[in-house]
Scaffold this active site. Structure first.
Site, PDB file in Angstrom:
ATOM      1  N   ARG A 163       0.868  -1.568   0.080  1.00 42.44           N
ATOM      2  CA  ARG A 163      -0.091   0.197  -0.169  1.00 42.44           C
ATOM      3  C   ARG A 163       0.871   1.055  -0.180  1.00 42.44           C
ATOM      4  NH1 ARG A 163      -2.164  -3.383  -1.366  1.00 42.44           N
ATOM      5  NH2 ARG A 163      -4.055  -4.584  -0.227  1.00 42.44           N
ATOM      6  N   SER A 232     -10.892  -1.375   3.097  1.00 40.79           N
ATOM      7  CA  SER A 232     -10.533  -1.522   4.662  1.00 40.79           C
ATOM      8  C   SER A 232     -10.249  -0.315   4.801  1.00 40.79           C
ATOM      9  CB  SER A 232      -9.256  -2.546   3.754  1.00 40.79           C
ATOM     10  OG  SER A 232      -9.592  -3.849   2.853  1.00 40.79           O
ATOM     11  N   GLU A 327      -4.805   2.342   6.765  1.00 47.31           N
ATOM     12  CA  GLU A 327      -5.157   2.199   5.208  1.00 47.31           C
ATOM     13  C   GLU A 327      -6.140   3.977   4.704  1.00 47.31           C
ATOM     14  OE1 GLU A 327      -6.240  -0.617   1.745  1.00 47.31           O
ATOM     15  OE2 GLU A 327      -5.617  -1.301   2.917  1.00 47.31           O
TER      16      GLU A 327
END
EC number: 1.3.1.98
Length: 347
Positions: A163, A232, A327
């Site tokens: 990420r 998420s 995130e």
């Protein structure tokens, strides 16, 4: 270009929370971007480029200009061994994946139904079910805000991580992604080692993987159009082998996967086992089917979401000694912020 003043951001981010931006404009070409970012008229104004707003939370009203990336177009070339796509940054990602499957181009099917635009994919190095954006990336083109020119980075130059990418570090606030180049081997091999894909046969078709991923996501993940969310919310934490061994002794059923620098533990499992599924603060709630997702039940404020995220983070740390990292990007009044900074401001 038409500039909206005092624009309501609710339609422009998938959490669907009421916030305002001082200015908002839709950019449909590189020339539009150059006019906004490189002209003296707008130079001093804080700016934020967004695609579908699918991975962000506006923590308060934004005092600058929101630039919505709507650069469109897909170019397809092929030779004996590869399909190559040049995809404009504003193209809808789920539609791109669907188009590839329809064309018989394999490689993106594991990334089906991830909301957002193509231009956001390399920034976050999006991933799901064993595949990341970097696995199909050939290059990324971006508008350099220092020179006003379009530059190209190879996949290696993008410095992709979990990420993560160069766009979050050296090129943070210095680049706007205008296009991505994707490369797919015609000798397609399914990636079916993860989760619900494990029971697919090794001779399955591209469409089989795509359908399974779509069915799984639709079953477990709430549709942002129905219930606001940003997918998420937390990253899966990576811990050392030694820390994982200790965790396994107390929790032998822990869900985890090998990672380059240790072991990646499923954040959803940690949250679920901490008893937080369905946990709610104000209008923000941990989704009862997928603990990794925080949803807007209809009237959530940004503060509700932030307080719930902080509570989850603290409870997971108390249970397992693991600190979750969000995130989702947090956008403050003029720049990006984070949960720790927000909490310190509340103290």
């Amino acid at each position: 270009m038409q500039i909206q003043l005092g624009a309501n951001l609710k339609p422009y981010h998938t959490f669907g929370i009421e916030q305002l931006a001082a200015q908002l404009v839709v950019a449909e070409s590189i020339d539009d971007l150059k006019a906004l970012y490189c002209s003296a008229e707008w130079a001093s104004l804080p700016k934020l480029i967004i695609g579908k707003g699918s991975n962000m939370l506006f923590t308060c009203h934004y005092t600058g200009m929101i630039v919505v990336n709507r650069l469109n177009g897909i170019e397809h070339q092929q030779d004996d061994d590869y399909h190559r796509l040049h995809v404009a940054g504003g193209e809808d990602w789920p539609s791109l994946v669907s188009w590839c499957v329809e064309q018989g181009i394999g490689g993106l099917e594991n990334l089906a139904l991830i909301p957002g635009c193509a231009g956001s994919a390399p920034i976050q190095n999006i991933g799901a079910y064993g595949v990341e954006f970097k696995d199909v990336c050939d290059y990324v083109e971006y508008l350099c805000l220092e020179t006003g020119t379009v530059k190209r980075l190879t996949m290696e130059e993008c410095q992709f991580g979990y990420r993560d990418s160069i766009f979050k570090h050296q090129l943070y606030q210095k680049a706007v992604v205008t296009a991505v180049g994707l490369k797919f081997a015609k000798a397609w091999q399914p990636i079916i080692q993860y989760g619900p894909l494990k029971d697919l046969s090794s001779d399955c078709a591209i469409h089989d993987v795509y359908q399974r991923v779509c069915a799984t996501r639709m079953e477990k993940l709430p549709d942002p159009a129905v219930m606001g969310n940003a997918g998420s919310f937390f990253k899966n934490p990576v811990i050392s082998q030694q820390a994982f061994a200790r965790l396994q002794i107390e929790h032998p059923d822990v869900v985890a996967y090998p990672a380059e620098q240790g072991v990646k533990v499923a954040a959803g499992w940690l949250i679920d086992q901490a008893g937080l599924k369905g946990h709610q603060i104000g209008g923000a709630k941990v989704h009862p089917k997928q603990a990794l997702v925080i949803v807007n039940t209809g009237d959530a404020s940004a503060q509700d979401v932030l307080m719930l995220a902080a509570d989850i983070q603290q409870r997971v740390f108390n249970c397992y000694g693991i600190e979750l990292e969000h995130e989702v990007r947090f956008i403050g009044e003029s720049e990006e912020t984070n949960l720790k900074q927000w909490m310190s401001e509340q103290a």
